[in-house]
Write an enzyme that holds these catalytic residues in place. Structure first.
Site, PDB file in Angstrom:
ATOM      1  N   SER A 119      12.883 -12.539   0.807  1.00 52.84           N
ATOM      2  CA  SER A 119      13.598 -11.548   1.075  1.00 52.84           C
ATOM      3  C   SER A 119      13.937 -11.524   2.393  1.00 52.84           C
ATOM      4  CB  SER A 119      12.702 -10.352   0.829  1.00 52.84           C
ATOM      5  OG  SER A 119      12.314 -10.000  -0.422  1.00 52.84           O
ATOM      6  N   HIS A 140      18.405 -15.670  -3.226  1.00 52.23           N
ATOM      7  CA  HIS A 140      18.076 -14.363  -2.937  1.00 52.23           C
ATOM      8  C   HIS A 140      18.509 -13.591  -4.164  1.00 52.23           C
ATOM      9  CE1 HIS A 140      17.024 -10.316  -0.344  1.00 52.23           C
ATOM     10  NE2 HIS A 140      16.257 -10.790  -1.193  1.00 52.23           N
TER      11      HIS A 140
END
Ligand code: CAA
Ligand code: NAD
Length: 283
Positions: A119, A140
């Site tokens: 993240s 992501h």
């Protein structure tokens, strides 16, 4: 390069979702975690998600069985030996990811791409622990993975154009929309999102309003599908604290300093939905 076999490292909420979508894409998929109990729990969630699709008439029982049949459980990183793409989705901690990437670099075939679902951690730093920084990239995905359209694609300093293109095409095949950004702590998504969630946690800490009110204000006033407190519990408070710390360290800017309440919840083991208690109670 044509992707035929994918390994997903981590069977938590993100890893499980990525494995589900990978198998739905038609790829042979290895679902790895540190023990079989965790792997089986992850696959049970996938089974439940697919059953919901069957009951809604979006998929047949046969299609569900075929998708599950493409998922191979694993507790050995050696299973990366014949994979084309490895997607890592384990805890948001550089030291833990470093160990896994070193192992994957040793085991995976030379052509394999090693992607991280981190993240916030710099992809360049993760890539640097391998001997193939040109083939390391950030993929992501967003939570819940089977539903959310975005894959934020992050190139490390050494990532080649060819690897970027393969990952872009792979994301599209998975039914996602890839959008690239540069390799900065928190990327685009979490630099924006976590500052909002952290501010909500500061408000909660200061007693500005109860969590329900903070959420209702953002849902009814800003049309957010979830309020920041509910969303924090979905993401996981441990993950949010790690992301904020990465950005706090990375930029040295006090705007990323985590709310003391967030630290307290994490210390208490109140991590959100995944532990049955976070800002709200799910038991
Ligand atoms: N897994 C799989 N499918 C799920 C799901 C899950 N966990 N949760 C919901 N769904 C599916 C439902 O089955 C439903 O599917 P259909 O449309 O096929 O019927 C669909 O999603 C909508 O679900 P619901 O009607 O039950 O609920 P909803 O309309 O409130 O939507 C939501 C749920 C999509 C999660 C919505 O609340 C939402 O968009 N929330 C915000 C999510 C978000 O912001 N995610 C990003 C988090 S940040 C991040 O991921 C990055 C990071 O690094 C931290
Ligand atoms: P999670 O806590 O649900 O799952 C993490 C999994 O990693 C667990 O099953 C754990 O057993 C496993 N794990 C821990 N150490 C491991 C190791 N050494 N080897 C293999 N597996 C190991 O976490 P999550 O929410 O799925 O997050 C995983 C990654 O995805 C993190 O990097 C996180 O920042 C990122 N991410 C999370 C979200 C989110 O909303 N939660 C969204 C996008 C990206």
């Amino acid at each position: 390069m044509e992707i035929k076999k994918v390994m997903v490292i981590g069977a938590g909420q993100m890893g499980g979702g990525i494995a589900q979508v990978s198998a739905q894409t038609g790829w042979e998929t290895v679902q790895y975690d540190i023990n079989m109990d965790l792997v089986n729990k992850g696959i049970a969630v996938i089974d439940k998600n697919l059953s919901r699709n069957v009951s809604k008439g979006k998929m047949t029982e046969d299609e569900k069985a075929a998708i599950l049949g493409r998922i191979k459980p694993s507790i050995s990183l050696e299973d990366a030996a014949d994979c084309d793409l490895v997607i890592e989705a384990i805890v948001e901690n550089f030291a833990v990811k470093e160990k896994v990437f070193k192992e994957l670099d040793r085991i995976a075939p030379p052509h394999a791409i090693l992607a991280s679902n981190t993240s916030s951690l710099p992809i360049t730093q993760i890539a640097a622990v391998t001997n193939r920084p040109d083939k390391v990239i950030g993929m992501h995905f967003m939570n819940p993975v089977p539903v959310m359209k975005l894959v934020e694609v992050i190139r490390g300093l050494a990532t080649t154009d060819e690897v970027y293109q393969i990952v872009e095409e792979a994301s599209i095949k998975m039914g996602k929309v890839p959008v690239w950004c540069k390799d900065v702590p928190g990327f685009v998504s979490n630099r924006v999102l976590q500052v909002m969630i952290n501010e909500a946690l500061w408000e909660l800490y200061e007693g500005v309003a109860p969590a329900e009110n903070i959420d209702n204000i953002m849902k009814l006033g800003m049309n957010h599908p979830m309020g920041p407190c509910e969303l924090a519990d979905l993401i996981g408070l441990d993950t949010i604290l790690s992301i904020l710390n990465v950005m706090y360290d990375g930029y040295g800017d006090p705007k990323y300093r985590p709310s003391p309440l967030l630290k307290q919840y994490v210390n208490a083991g109140w991590l959100g939905r995944k532990t049955g208690k976070g800002i709200f109670d799910y038991k």
